[in-house]
Design a protein around this motif. Structure first.
Motif, mmCIF file in Angstrom:
data_model
loop_
_atom_site.group_PDB
_atom_site.id
_atom_site.type_symbol
_atom_site.label_atom_id
_atom_site.label_comp_id
_atom_site.label_asym_id
_atom_site.label_seq_id
_atom_site.Cartn_x
_atom_site.Cartn_y
_atom_site.Cartn_z
ATOM 1 N N GLU A 92 0.832 -1.205 0.000
ATOM 2 C CA GLU A 92 0.000 0.000 0.000
ATOM 3 C C GLU A 92 0.865 1.253 0.000
ATOM 4 N N GLU A 93 1.905 1.228 0.849
ATOM 5 C CA GLU A 93 2.757 2.421 0.920
ATOM 6 C C GLU A 93 3.539 2.594 -0.372
ATOM 7 N N LEU A 94 3.905 1.479 -0.965
ATOM 8 C CA LEU A 94 4.636 1.531 -2.230
ATOM 9 C C LEU A 94 3.769 2.179 -3.306
ATOM 10 N N HIS A 95 2.505 1.750 -3.346
ATOM 11 C CA HIS A 95 1.553 2.350 -4.289
ATOM 12 C C HIS A 95 1.504 3.863 -4.107
ATOM 13 N N LYS A 96 1.466 4.256 -2.838
ATOM 14 C CA LYS A 96 1.350 5.671 -2.519
ATOM 15 C C LYS A 96 2.589 6.428 -3.038
#
Ligand code: HEC
Length: 218
Positions: free
Chosen positions: A73-77
């Protein structure tokens, strides 16, 4: 109390090593990241039966969710807000820091193991290779993919589960048409012996291994 003291020591080491590894000029380090390793003196001896397996499985599944959040999720962000090049920095460093802090807080060791690895530190042990191959055989036979609890070489209980490739992952683990040349160049600088390319979607990519060093299996 001893555990708490130990945690504080580890945390201090982890934080100071992160500082040392971070370059001033940019977010990308020039050497592979070494995760913290939690060592517990006098682990509790347990038997690996249905009920202990179930308890560890429930805990591990919850932990895996937290870790996946940190990685995905953080990577997507980062990708959407800052772009793919910055995201390599995230994979190379920030994701590991988050994973390290989860290790310290929950007294676990986290490994993302792969046969075709980008970071040689993520190589599989002989035992992990055997377990991973079982997952791959299950996948080839279209069996449902389910994590499992088993003891490792040190008799510590470990939760293993396969990591599957998704479309998004191709941007850094796909073929030369899928990985943008700038990204490929940065990856090559950081990981001169990168083996983690040319994967395809919905293919096994590697395996999570979450170890509980606070227990020793009888
Ligand atoms: C922005 C680029 C990028 C994206 C997108 C990306 N990865 Fe990675 N991946 C990396 C980098 C860089 C490493 C090396 C991290 C390290 O030093 O441990 C890595 C390492 C890994 C590893 C550890 C084993 C190894 O090869 O060293 C696994 C497993 C993995 N990635 C799976 C995935 C999956 C699954 C996805 C999609 C959900 C994904 N990656 C998306 C860049 C990326």
């Amino acid at each position: 109390m001893k555990k708490l003291l130990y945690t504080i020591i580890i945390l201090t080491i982890a934080l100071s090593s992160c500082n040392n590894q971070t370059t001033k000029s940019g977010k990308i380090k020039t050497e592979a990241y070494r995760p913290v390793e939690i060592v517990v003196d006098n682990p509790t001896v347990i038997e690996l039966n249905d009920s202990t397996k179930e308890a560890l499985f429930t805990r591990a599944k919850w932990l895996a969710k937290q870790i996946k959040f940190a990685y995905k999720e953080e990577l997507h962000k980062v990708v959407t807000e800052q772009g793919m090049l910055e995201a390599i920095g995230f994979c190379n460093e920030r994701a590991m820091e988050i994973s390290d802090s989860l290790s310290v807080v929950h007294q676990i060791n986290i490994k993302r193991a792969a046969l075709k690895n980008r970071n040689p530190l993520n190589a599989m042990t002989e035992k992990e290779t055997k377990i991973y191959k079982d997952f791959v055989i299950g996948w080839l036979n279209k069996a449902p993919m389910k994590g499992r609890i088993m003891a490792n070489e040190l008799n510590q209980p470990v939760y293993y589960n396969v990591i599957m490739m998704q479309r998004f992952c191709l941007k850094c683990h796909g073929n030369s048409e899928e990985v943008n040349p700038e990204v490929a160049q940065k990856i090559k600088e950081l990981y001169p012996i990168d083996r983690a390319t040319d994967f395809t979607i919905m293919q096994p990519r590697g395996m999570w291994a979450i170890t509980f060093p606070e227990y020793s299996v009888k």
